[in-house]
Design an enzyme around this catalytic site. Structure first.
Site, PDB file in Angstrom:
ATOM      1  N   LYS A 199       0.747  -1.157  -0.229  1.00  0.00           N
ATOM      2  CA  LYS A 199      -0.118  -0.055   0.117  1.00  0.00           C
ATOM      3  C   LYS A 199       1.370   1.297   0.331  1.00  0.00           C
ATOM      4  CE  LYS A 199      -3.855  -2.207   2.538  1.00  0.00           C
ATOM      5  NZ  LYS A 199      -5.008  -2.076   3.282  1.00  0.00           N
ATOM      6  N   TYR A 248     -12.914  -1.609  -3.823  1.00  0.00           N
ATOM      7  CA  TYR A 248     -12.665  -2.343  -2.578  1.00  0.00           C
ATOM      8  C   TYR A 248     -14.168  -2.270  -2.677  1.00  0.00           C
ATOM      9  CZ  TYR A 248      -8.365  -2.589  -0.321  1.00  0.00           C
ATOM     10  OH  TYR A 248      -7.021  -2.371   0.365  1.00  0.00           O
ATOM     11  N   ASN A 273      -2.043   0.366   6.489  1.00  0.00           N
ATOM     12  CA  ASN A 273      -1.231  -0.664   7.219  1.00  0.00           C
ATOM     13  C   ASN A 273      -0.259  -1.595   5.907  1.00  0.00           C
ATOM     14  OD1 ASN A 273      -3.444  -1.768   5.648  1.00  0.00           O
ATOM     15  ND2 ASN A 273      -5.275  -2.583   7.720  1.00  0.00           N
ATOM     16  N   HIS A 328      -2.231  -5.326   1.462  1.00  0.00           N
ATOM     17  CA  HIS A 328      -3.902  -5.995   1.431  1.00  0.00           C
ATOM     18  C   HIS A 328      -3.653  -7.697   0.752  1.00  0.00           C
ATOM     19  CE1 HIS A 328      -7.036  -7.051  -0.574  1.00  0.00           C
ATOM     20  NE2 HIS A 328      -6.944  -7.539  -1.074  1.00  0.00           N
ATOM     21  N   GLU A 338      -9.159 -10.843  -7.607  1.00  0.00           N
ATOM     22  CA  GLU A 338      -8.355  -9.381  -6.770  1.00  0.00           C
ATOM     23  C   GLU A 338      -7.343  -9.516  -8.646  1.00  0.00           C
ATOM     24  OE1 GLU A 338      -9.945  -9.365  -2.435  1.00  0.00           O
ATOM     25  OE2 GLU A 338      -8.173  -9.615  -3.558  1.00  0.00           O
TER      26      GLU A 338
HETATM   27  N1  UDP Z   1     -10.074  -0.478   7.746  1.00  0.00           N
HETATM   28  C1  UDP Z   1     -10.254   1.137   7.618  1.00  0.00           C
HETATM   29  N2  UDP Z   1     -10.985   0.957   9.435  1.00  0.00           N
HETATM   30  C2  UDP Z   1     -11.323  -0.020  10.139  1.00  0.00           C
HETATM   31  C3  UDP Z   1     -10.942  -1.987   8.799  1.00  0.00           C
HETATM   32  C4  UDP Z   1     -10.538  -1.494   7.949  1.00  0.00           C
HETATM   33  O1  UDP Z   1      -9.439   1.358   7.407  1.00  0.00           O
HETATM   34  O2  UDP Z   1     -11.640   0.618  10.785  1.00  0.00           O
HETATM   35  C5  UDP Z   1      -8.863  -1.039   5.821  1.00  0.00           C
HETATM   36  C6  UDP Z   1      -7.647  -1.625   5.979  1.00  0.00           C
HETATM   37  O3  UDP Z   1      -6.984  -0.259   5.971  1.00  0.00           O
HETATM   38  C7  UDP Z   1      -8.300  -2.906   5.771  1.00  0.00           C
HETATM   39  C8  UDP Z   1      -9.301  -2.320   4.759  1.00  0.00           C
HETATM   40  O4  UDP Z   1      -9.805  -1.158   5.145  1.00  0.00           O
HETATM   41  O5  UDP Z   1      -6.555  -3.772   5.452  1.00  0.00           O
HETATM   42  C9  UDP Z   1      -9.826  -4.028   3.982  1.00  0.00           C
HETATM   43  O6  UDP Z   1     -10.171  -4.008   5.693  1.00  0.00           O
HETATM   44  P1  UDP Z   1     -10.697  -5.719   5.729  1.00  0.00           P
HETATM   45  O7  UDP Z   1     -11.362  -6.061   6.710  1.00  0.00           O
HETATM   46  O8  UDP Z   1     -11.045  -6.747   4.859  1.00  0.00           O
HETATM   47  O9  UDP Z   1      -8.851  -6.116   6.187  1.00  0.00           O
HETATM   48  P2  UDP Z   1      -7.297  -7.049   5.984  1.00  0.00           P
HETATM   49  O10 UDP Z   1      -8.544  -7.742   5.202  1.00  0.00           O
HETATM   50  O11 UDP Z   1      -7.225  -6.135   4.946  1.00  0.00           O
HETATM   51  O12 UDP Z   1      -7.185  -7.440   7.513  1.00  0.00           O
END
Ligand code: UDP
Length: 140
Positions: free
Chosen positions: A11, A51, A114, A117, A128
């Protein structure tokens, strides 16, 4: 155990801090192979499409703006149990909950920014990968 392919993305918070090589090394050291890779500065529209599953979540606007704020590296990882393995190497979404030694524990700046992905299931991995790559881009 099956050889799988999964979709991975480095990211903008991580490309901005020049962590691309350090993150790819963690995948390679864990036995995953990069079989396709491309640097992309996605548009807001592309981020919204990628997304779309999160479109009703409160963080959708912030997430898509962040993802289109700078370069990302989109890649396909291949290896035994690659989907689950990649998720283990990444660590929990929220870096404060991520295990020691994971990418997010080491590098993530916040729950939103974070660093990586990774697909969460075979169906999403296939979708994806197809969102960013043609079959001929993948060289195993
Ligand atoms: N995200 C965020 N706030 C939240 C939860 C998720 O900004 O409270 C963002 C974060 O960048 C995350 C992405 O949305 O990686 C997708 O969320 P998901 O729950 O699918 O997490 P991941 O699969 O990336 O661990």
């Amino acid at each position: 155990m099956a050889i799988e392919r999964t979709f991975s993305m480095i990211k903008p918070d991580a490309t901005r801090r020049n962590l691309t090589g350090a993150i790819i090394k963690m995948f390679e050291d864990a036995g995953l192979k990069v079989v396709a890779s491309r640097r992309v500065h996605m548009s807001l529209r592309e981020a919204e499409g990628f997304y779309a599953v999160h479109k009703d979540r409160p963080f959708f606007g912030e997430l898509t703006e962040f993802m289109s704020s700078g370069p990302t590296v989109v890649q396909v990882l291949e290896g035994e149990n690659a989907i689950a393995r990649n998720r283990e190497i990444m660590g929990a979404t929220n870096p404060s909950e991520a295990e020691d030694g994971t990418i997010r524990k080491l590098y993530a700046e916040s729950i939103g920014e974070n660093s990586v992905h990774g697909s969460d299931a075979p169906e999403t991995a296939a979708e994806e990968i197809a969102y960013w790559f043609a079959g001929t881009d993948i060289v195993g």
